[in-house]
Design a protein around this motif. Sequence first.
Motif, PDB file in Angstrom:
ATOM      1  N   VAL B  95      47.927  45.710  40.421  1.00 10.55           N
ATOM      2  CA  VAL B  95      47.859  47.142  40.467  1.00 10.55           C
ATOM      3  C   VAL B  95      46.562  47.375  40.146  1.00 10.55           C
ATOM      4  O   VAL B  95      44.822  48.012  40.513  1.00 10.55           O
ATOM      5  N   VAL B  96      45.652  46.956  38.377  1.00  6.19           N
ATOM      6  CA  VAL B  96      44.981  47.649  37.557  1.00  6.19           C
ATOM      7  C   VAL B  96      44.262  46.028  38.421  1.00  6.19           C
ATOM      8  O   VAL B  96      42.621  46.676  38.206  1.00  6.19           O
ATOM      9  N   GLY B  97      44.409  45.406  37.902  1.00 10.00           N
ATOM     10  CA  GLY B  97      43.708  44.060  37.751  1.00 10.00           C
ATOM     11  C   GLY B  97      42.596  43.577  39.246  1.00 10.00           C
ATOM     12  O   GLY B  97      41.774  43.599  38.929  1.00 10.00           O
ATOM     13  N   VAL B  98      43.298  43.989  40.546  1.00 13.48           N
ATOM     14  CA  VAL B  98      42.697  43.144  41.947  1.00 13.48           C
ATOM     15  C   VAL B  98      41.577  44.040  41.462  1.00 13.48           C
ATOM     16  O   VAL B  98      40.536  43.654  42.157  1.00 13.48           O
ATOM     17  N   PRO B  99      42.085  45.277  41.952  1.00 13.09           N
ATOM     18  CA  PRO B  99      40.563  46.122  42.455  1.00 13.09           C
ATOM     19  C   PRO B  99      39.572  46.191  41.084  1.00 13.09           C
ATOM     20  O   PRO B  99      38.375  45.874  41.242  1.00 13.09           O
ATOM     21  N   LEU B 100      39.497  45.802  40.310  1.00 12.86           N
ATOM     22  CA  LEU B 100      38.891  45.176  38.268  1.00 12.86           C
ATOM     23  C   LEU B 100      38.490  44.964  39.268  1.00 12.86           C
ATOM     24  O   LEU B 100      36.633  43.885  38.839  1.00 12.86           O
ATOM     25  N   GLY B 101      38.849  43.346  40.002  1.00 13.60           N
ATOM     26  CA  GLY B 101      38.791  42.361  39.418  1.00 13.60           C
ATOM     27  C   GLY B 101      37.227  42.573  40.925  1.00 13.60           C
ATOM     28  O   GLY B 101      36.096  41.583  41.309  1.00 13.60           O
ATOM     29  N   LEU B 102      37.955  43.381  41.935  1.00 14.64           N
ATOM     30  CA  LEU B 102      37.384  43.562  43.201  1.00 14.64           C
ATOM     31  C   LEU B 102      35.496  43.592  42.668  1.00 14.64           C
ATOM     32  O   LEU B 102      34.872  43.193  43.764  1.00 14.64           O
ATOM     33  N   ALA B 103      35.889  44.586  42.026  1.00 16.59           N
ATOM     34  CA  ALA B 103      34.423  45.442  41.710  1.00 16.59           C
ATOM     35  C   ALA B 103      33.678  44.213  40.949  1.00 16.59           C
ATOM     36  O   ALA B 103      32.791  44.404  40.978  1.00 16.59           O
ATOM     37  N   MET B 104      34.167  43.719  40.000  1.00 14.82           N
ATOM     38  CA  MET B 104      33.591  43.309  39.095  1.00 14.82           C
ATOM     39  C   MET B 104      32.686  41.708  39.685  1.00 14.82           C
ATOM     40  O   MET B 104      31.912  41.775  39.455  1.00 14.82           O
ATOM     41  N   GLY B 105      33.303  41.590  40.666  1.00 15.03           N
ATOM     42  CA  GLY B 105      32.475  40.679  41.741  1.00 15.03           C
ATOM     43  C   GLY B 105      31.590  41.067  42.561  1.00 15.03           C
ATOM     44  O   GLY B 105      30.592  40.805  42.725  1.00 15.03           O
ATOM     45  N   ILE B 106      31.534  42.402  43.073  1.00 19.28           N
ATOM     46  CA  ILE B 106      30.900  43.122  44.249  1.00 19.28           C
ATOM     47  C   ILE B 106      29.506  43.480  43.683  1.00 19.28           C
ATOM     48  O   ILE B 106      29.244  43.446  44.178  1.00 19.28           O
ATOM     49  N   ASN B 107      30.288  44.276  42.598  1.00 22.39           N
ATOM     50  CA  ASN B 107      29.056  45.274  41.664  1.00 22.39           C
ATOM     51  C   ASN B 107      28.668  43.686  40.235  1.00 22.39           C
ATOM     52  O   ASN B 107      29.050  43.957  39.411  1.00 22.39           O
ATOM     53  N   ARG B 108      27.234  44.163  40.422  1.00 18.48           N
ATOM     54  CA  ARG B 108      27.296  42.525  39.677  1.00 18.48           C
ATOM     55  C   ARG B 108      26.593  43.794  38.283  1.00 18.48           C
ATOM     56  O   ARG B 108      27.140  43.661  36.895  1.00 18.48           O
ATOM     57  N   THR B 109      26.544  45.344  38.328  1.00 19.74           N
ATOM     58  CA  THR B 109      26.519  46.095  36.940  1.00 19.74           C
ATOM     59  C   THR B 109      27.959  46.234  36.507  1.00 19.74           C
ATOM     60  O   THR B 109      27.906  46.188  35.029  1.00 19.74           O
ATOM     61  N   VAL B 110      28.800  46.584  37.133  1.00 21.32           N
ATOM     62  CA  VAL B 110      30.158  47.197  36.608  1.00 21.32           C
ATOM     63  C   VAL B 110      29.997  45.658  36.490  1.00 21.32           C
ATOM     64  O   VAL B 110      31.239  45.297  34.507  1.00 21.32           O
ATOM     65  N   ARG B 111      30.143  44.194  36.553  1.00 18.82           N
ATOM     66  CA  ARG B 111      30.437  42.653  35.870  1.00 18.82           C
ATOM     67  C   ARG B 111      29.378  42.497  34.674  1.00 18.82           C
ATOM     68  O   ARG B 111      30.450  42.000  33.764  1.00 18.82           O
ATOM     69  N   ARG B 112      28.005  43.507  34.195  1.00 16.42           N
ATOM     70  CA  ARG B 112      27.510  43.197  33.192  1.00 16.42           C
ATOM     71  C   ARG B 112      28.219  44.081  31.700  1.00 16.42           C
ATOM     72  O   ARG B 112      28.385  43.241  31.081  1.00 16.42           O
ATOM     73  N   PHE B 113      29.127  45.216  32.809  1.00 14.80           N
ATOM     74  CA  PHE B 113      29.694  45.858  31.644  1.00 14.80           C
ATOM     75  C   PHE B 113      30.715  46.377  30.928  1.00 14.80           C
ATOM     76  O   PHE B 113      31.052  45.732  29.924  1.00 14.80           O
ATOM     77  N   VAL B 114      31.772  44.958  31.706  1.00 12.38           N
ATOM     78  CA  VAL B 114      32.595  44.738  31.422  1.00 12.38           C
ATOM     79  C   VAL B 114      32.839  43.607  31.319  1.00 12.38           C
ATOM     80  O   VAL B 114      34.134  42.888  30.179  1.00 12.38           O
ATOM     81  N   MET B 161      37.837  38.124  40.441  1.00 17.05           N
ATOM     82  CA  MET B 161      36.250  37.917  40.600  1.00 17.05           C
ATOM     83  C   MET B 161      35.285  36.262  41.464  1.00 17.05           C
ATOM     84  O   MET B 161      34.773  36.818  41.992  1.00 17.05           O
ATOM     85  N   ASP B 162      36.141  35.947  40.900  1.00 16.31           N
ATOM     86  CA  ASP B 162      35.592  34.263  41.380  1.00 16.31           C
ATOM     87  C   ASP B 162      35.991  34.559  43.085  1.00 16.31           C
ATOM     88  O   ASP B 162      34.566  34.027  43.471  1.00 16.31           O
ATOM     89  N   GLY B 163      37.021  34.804  43.011  1.00 16.70           N
ATOM     90  CA  GLY B 163      37.340  34.607  44.366  1.00 16.70           C
ATOM     91  C   GLY B 163      35.838  35.566  45.272  1.00 16.70           C
ATOM     92  O   GLY B 163      35.292  35.237  46.389  1.00 16.70           O
TER      93      GLY B 163
END
Lengths: 291, 275
Positions: B95-114, B161-163
């Motif tokens: 429940v926590v991991g899938v949305p976070l992975g999606l956000a990190m995959g879609i949004n570069r800013t989120v990815r760079r922060f996290v 995120m890779d997905g």
Amino acid sequence: MSVRGLGPDAGPKAGPDAKAGGDISIREVTKIYDPDGIHVVAVERCSLEIAAGEFLVVVGPSGCGKTSLLNVLAGFEDLTDGEILLDGKPIAAPGRPVEPGSDRIVVFQNGALFPWKTVLENIVYGPMVQRRRELGRARQAARNLLAQVGLEGIEGSYPAELSSGVQRRVEILRALINEPRVMLLDEPFRGLDAVAKSVMHQFLLDLFERTRLTMFFITHDLDEAIFLGDRVVVMTTRPCCPKLVLQVNLPRPRDHRALGDTRFLELKRAALEAVHEEALKAFRAGERELA
Amino acid sequence: MASGILTAPSNPRRKAHPWLRQSFNRHTLRGAVTLVVFVILWALVVAFKVPYLRLLPPPRDVAVSLLQSVASAGYWANWWISMVHIAVGFVAAVVVGVPLGLAMGINRTVRRFVFPIFEVLRPVPPIAWIPLAIIFWPTVSLTIYFLVFTGPFFIIVLNVMDGVREVSQNHVRAALSLGAKPRDVFWRIMLPATLPYVMTGMAVGMGVTWNVLIAAEMVTSATESGLGSMTWTAYTNGILPVIVVGMLSIGVAGYLSSALLRLLGERLMPWQRRI
Ligand SMILES: Nc1ncnc2c1ncn2[C@@H]1O[C@H](COP(=O)(O)OP(=O)(O)O)[C@@H](O)[C@H]1O
Ligand SMILES: [Mg+2]
């Protein structure tokens, strides 16, 4: 629901509800990727007029910028300079946000059916996301379309279960159900074997006879280009702009016999010469050429 | 009215349920042979009092102990507790991991922060979290949930995120061309396209989850039960057959949870089944 010119329930060809038009005016279009960085000039001052209901084929060396031009037309990429009109209305101009739309639908080189959807779900994807039409009726229209091209019985299959030839046909139907004004096809039959290709040619020519949609068809296969097109535009090597325009005055409807016509051979010789010249230029420019 | 020759299926195996047919083929037979040989070797090791292995309980004792366990309510309570531990921690990780992975995959800013945090925390084996988790969380249950959570969490996030980054540009463009709005692209392209990666992350994560759970239950076995704590308690009490029963049970539980995930995957992704 009806698809222009297709089947018994198709609407009247020039009735008041029939979507007219589909003429494209490409005016001095320039596309530069990353102007401040690597600065790749893919298309330069390219002008083309495509009449409504015309089958236009674009050929040119690989990497010359054909896909770039199509992406600008489709609204996937912004353009750097120039403008494009569809039925007199601008659809692309510098600084204008990119806007793909179901009035001009793209069929991709490697196929882009959604693997997680069945054939039927793929075909009704457009009507579903456009939310303009009841889904049940869209499904019925999809079944009719499949039946009209002899593909009944596959509606529940997933794309991976179908041959690539059938996949391409389904993809074309998925575009067609939206009654687009223009079909943009980017080397849609690349990678098919000769037999599958000739089936696809007949399929597309039949569709064209029935719908008379404007076709913008990219290929690197000269036989295919002349066999299908009303006009063949040979592009220069990068940056892309028309080098030679050949009027294909072979009568329609066409079938494989056209391939032996002397006019066909003459056209092919002229096209080959132009393509070869550009391919050589591309080669000298140190680029890979495959055309 | 048709005669028996033409219609009667004489071969009973023909009528067997497909699951049965799959279960009793040549390969499972070979597996069974190996299993029998293994048990015989085990019995021989015990019978000949092989050095270092002298304390090994004979297969018969284990079998008896297993039967006793299966008949006792306490044994099934331990199953239930372990399953709840797994379910809560694992579901939380999804429940926590899938949305976070999606956000990190879609949004570069989120990815760079996290992502930097991930780079630091990911190589830490989940078991290394045990001391901190015990100090940090007020109850043993919360400690265990948290530890179970850390096992699959990073794996799921990184897979998702890779997905997202593997989603075909042509699929997105085709959807846009067909008139899709950004939210359609998210719900109807991004999500189904990354689903196989979600399921892979979950499958790989499930393997780790049982490792972590058993370690956590063993460490906290004084206060909280479960299959891991049952095994550890048997060790502290010196009841060897029960240790083996515990190990076998953990193996079966791990297998079952993976099978459940596989079933879920087939349900959610029918397009991958027949390929
Ligand atoms: N997104 C991009 N960014 C930078 N360069 C690109 C991009 N897309 C294509 N190009 C470059 O533009 C040129 C034309 O590419 P393309 O339009 O795909 O050619 P064609 O379809 O004729 O083979 C190529 O040199 C290619 O490397
Ligand atoms: Mg291309």
